[in-house]
Design a protein around this motif. Structure first.
Motif, PDB file in Angstrom:
ATOM      1  N   VAL A 168       0.863  -1.174   0.000  1.00  0.00           N
ATOM      2  CA  VAL A 168       0.000   0.000   0.000  1.00  0.00           C
ATOM      3  C   VAL A 168       0.901   1.227   0.000  1.00  0.00           C
ATOM      4  CG1 VAL A 168      -1.765   1.280   1.246  1.00  0.00           C
ATOM      5  CG2 VAL A 168      -1.816  -1.218   1.226  1.00  0.00           C
ATOM      6  N   GLN A 169       0.878   1.983  -1.074  1.00  0.00           N
ATOM      7  CA  GLN A 169       1.785   3.112  -1.225  1.00  0.00           C
ATOM      8  C   GLN A 169       1.004   4.385  -1.511  1.00  0.00           C
ATOM      9  OE1 GLN A 169       5.635   3.566  -1.405  1.00  0.00           O
ATOM     10  NE2 GLN A 169       4.425   5.311  -0.767  1.00  0.00           N
ATOM     11  N   GLY A 203      -7.363  15.551 -10.736  1.00  0.00           N
ATOM     12  CA  GLY A 203      -6.003  15.730 -11.228  1.00  0.00           C
ATOM     13  C   GLY A 203      -5.017  14.834 -10.512  1.00  0.00           C
ATOM     14  N   THR A 204      -5.179  14.675  -9.197  1.00  0.00           N
ATOM     15  CA  THR A 204      -4.302  13.786  -8.440  1.00  0.00           C
ATOM     16  C   THR A 204      -4.489  12.339  -8.866  1.00  0.00           C
ATOM     17  OG1 THR A 204      -4.254  15.256  -6.532  1.00  0.00           O
ATOM     18  CG2 THR A 204      -3.773  12.935  -6.130  1.00  0.00           C
ATOM     19  N   ALA A 205      -5.735  11.924  -9.059  1.00  0.00           N
ATOM     20  CA  ALA A 205      -5.985  10.546  -9.493  1.00  0.00           C
ATOM     21  C   ALA A 205      -5.280  10.258 -10.811  1.00  0.00           C
ATOM     22  CB  ALA A 205      -7.486  10.305  -9.613  1.00  0.00           C
ATOM     23  N   LEU A 215      -6.455   1.653  -8.214  1.00  0.00           N
ATOM     24  CA  LEU A 215      -7.150   1.743  -6.932  1.00  0.00           C
ATOM     25  C   LEU A 215      -6.399   2.650  -5.956  1.00  0.00           C
ATOM     26  CD1 LEU A 215      -8.187  -2.011  -6.496  1.00  0.00           C
ATOM     27  CD2 LEU A 215      -9.629  -0.107  -7.216  1.00  0.00           C
ATOM     28  N   MET A 216      -5.079   2.536  -5.915  1.00  0.00           N
ATOM     29  CA  MET A 216      -4.303   3.356  -4.998  1.00  0.00           C
ATOM     30  C   MET A 216      -4.331   4.828  -5.394  1.00  0.00           C
ATOM     31  SD  MET A 216      -3.353   1.737  -2.444  1.00  0.00           S
ATOM     32  CE  MET A 216      -2.509   3.198  -1.857  1.00  0.00           C
ATOM     33  N   ALA A 217      -4.450   5.101  -6.684  1.00  0.00           N
ATOM     34  CA  ALA A 217      -4.503   6.497  -7.131  1.00  0.00           C
ATOM     35  C   ALA A 217      -5.712   7.212  -6.542  1.00  0.00           C
ATOM     36  CB  ALA A 217      -4.535   6.552  -8.652  1.00  0.00           C
ATOM     37  N   ASP A 231      -5.034   8.383  -2.947  1.00  0.00           N
ATOM     38  CA  ASP A 231      -4.299   9.647  -2.941  1.00  0.00           C
ATOM     39  C   ASP A 231      -5.200  10.799  -3.337  1.00  0.00           C
ATOM     40  OD1 ASP A 231      -1.474  10.551  -2.531  1.00  0.00           O
ATOM     41  OD2 ASP A 231      -1.065   8.557  -3.311  1.00  0.00           O
ATOM     42  N   ALA A 232      -6.064  10.580  -4.319  1.00  0.00           N
ATOM     43  CA  ALA A 232      -6.954  11.645  -4.777  1.00  0.00           C
ATOM     44  C   ALA A 232      -7.913  12.077  -3.678  1.00  0.00           C
ATOM     45  CB  ALA A 232      -7.730  11.169  -6.003  1.00  0.00           C
ATOM     46  N   PHE A 233      -8.448  11.115  -2.937  1.00  0.00           N
ATOM     47  CA  PHE A 233      -9.371  11.449  -1.854  1.00  0.00           C
ATOM     48  C   PHE A 233      -8.679  12.299  -0.791  1.00  0.00           C
ATOM     49  CE2 PHE A 233     -11.032  10.457   2.391  1.00  0.00           C
ATOM     50  CZ  PHE A 233     -12.344  10.858   2.248  1.00  0.00           C
ATOM     51  N   LEU A 234      -7.487  11.903  -0.373  1.00  0.00           N
ATOM     52  CA  LEU A 234      -6.775  12.654   0.657  1.00  0.00           C
ATOM     53  C   LEU A 234      -6.386  14.051   0.167  1.00  0.00           C
ATOM     54  CD1 LEU A 234      -4.458   9.871   2.127  1.00  0.00           C
ATOM     55  CD2 LEU A 234      -6.496  10.869   3.169  1.00  0.00           C
ATOM     56  N   THR A 235      -5.902  14.139  -1.069  1.00  0.00           N
ATOM     57  CA  THR A 235      -5.499  15.440  -1.603  1.00  0.00           C
ATOM     58  C   THR A 235      -6.693  16.367  -1.754  1.00  0.00           C
ATOM     59  OG1 THR A 235      -3.666  14.405  -2.787  1.00  0.00           O
ATOM     60  CG2 THR A 235      -4.336  16.598  -3.514  1.00  0.00           C
ATOM     61  N   GLY A 236      -7.799  15.852  -2.292  1.00  0.00           N
ATOM     62  CA  GLY A 236      -8.996  16.677  -2.425  1.00  0.00           C
ATOM     63  C   GLY A 236      -9.536  17.128  -1.084  1.00  0.00           C
TER      64      GLY A 236
END
Length: 213
Positions: free
Chosen positions: A63-64, A143-145, A176-178, A181-186
């Motif tokens: 998990v990265q 954008g992060t995703a 899936l991991m992207a 990251d997108a959820f946390l960044t948003g």
């Protein structure tokens, strides 16, 4: 990430040197005189533990999380690049991975997503109207995703061509991991826009909150 081949290590070292040289040429440390010092220090304190997570999980459960796109939103690309280098150095000092593996992590978890986030942000500024939801939903979340997935997909394709594992399962995991990251960044971008806009170097009240014509 798996142990990289010598050819991959040379490629990553060249990419890292080019990005770091370009970022330092812009003298980004000047931005630390203002309110960005706080998020920069917070990133140095917290981000290494996110990058160390794969070393602490059971074998085979990788998990990265990246955090690079949020760093670009907060600090801008020129300052985010050397800070990501600092994060990678801390990961090498604290963790148990060799230098080549940490270089791979710095390149494909840090530099490439950060650079793609910069390109996506520039495209949104150029082609879409200055809107709060374009910034939070478009740039920070979607954008992060895209940036994190494309960076991971590029790594997997190159790794596969050099004799790595099968590609299909790896791309599904990257996809899936992207979104994590997108959820946390948003989420963090929306919170900072509301309560601490001074921590977002890419945010401007004059641009995104101006009344309609």
């Amino acid at each position: 990430m798996t142990t990289p081949s010598p050819l991959m290590t040379v490629l990553e070292a060249g990419m890292g040197a080019l990005a770091l040289g370009l970022a330092l040429w812009m003298r980004p440390w000047r931005m630390l005189n203002g309110p960005l010092l706080t998020p920069a220090l917070a990133a140095l304190a917290l981000l290494p533990w996110m990058w160390l997570l794969p070393q602490k999980l059971p074998q085979g459960l990788q998990v990265q999380l990246s955090g690079a796109c949020l760093l670009v939103l907060m600090l801008g690309w020129p300052l985010a690049v050397p800070l990501l280098a600092g994060v990678a150095a801390l990961v090498w000092l604290i963790g148990s991975q060799p230098v080549a593996s940490v270089l791979t992590q710095w390149t494909w978890v840090g530099l490439v997503p950060a650079t793609l986030a910069l390109v996506i942000g520039a495209a949104l500024r150029r082609w879409l109207p200055p809107n709060l939801f374009i910034y939070t939903l478009g740039r920070a979340f979607l954008g992060t995703a895209v940036a994190v997935f494309v960076a991971g997909a590029l790594y997997e394709v190159i790794h596969h061509l050099l004799g790595g594992n099968t590609l299909h399962e790896a791309l599904v995991a990257r996809w899936l991991m992207a979104w994590g990251d997108a959820f946390l960044t948003g989420l963090f971008a929306a919170v900072f826009v509301a309560f601490a806009p001074q921590w977002l170097a890419t945010w401007s009240d004059a641009r995104y909150l101006k009344p309609p014509a």
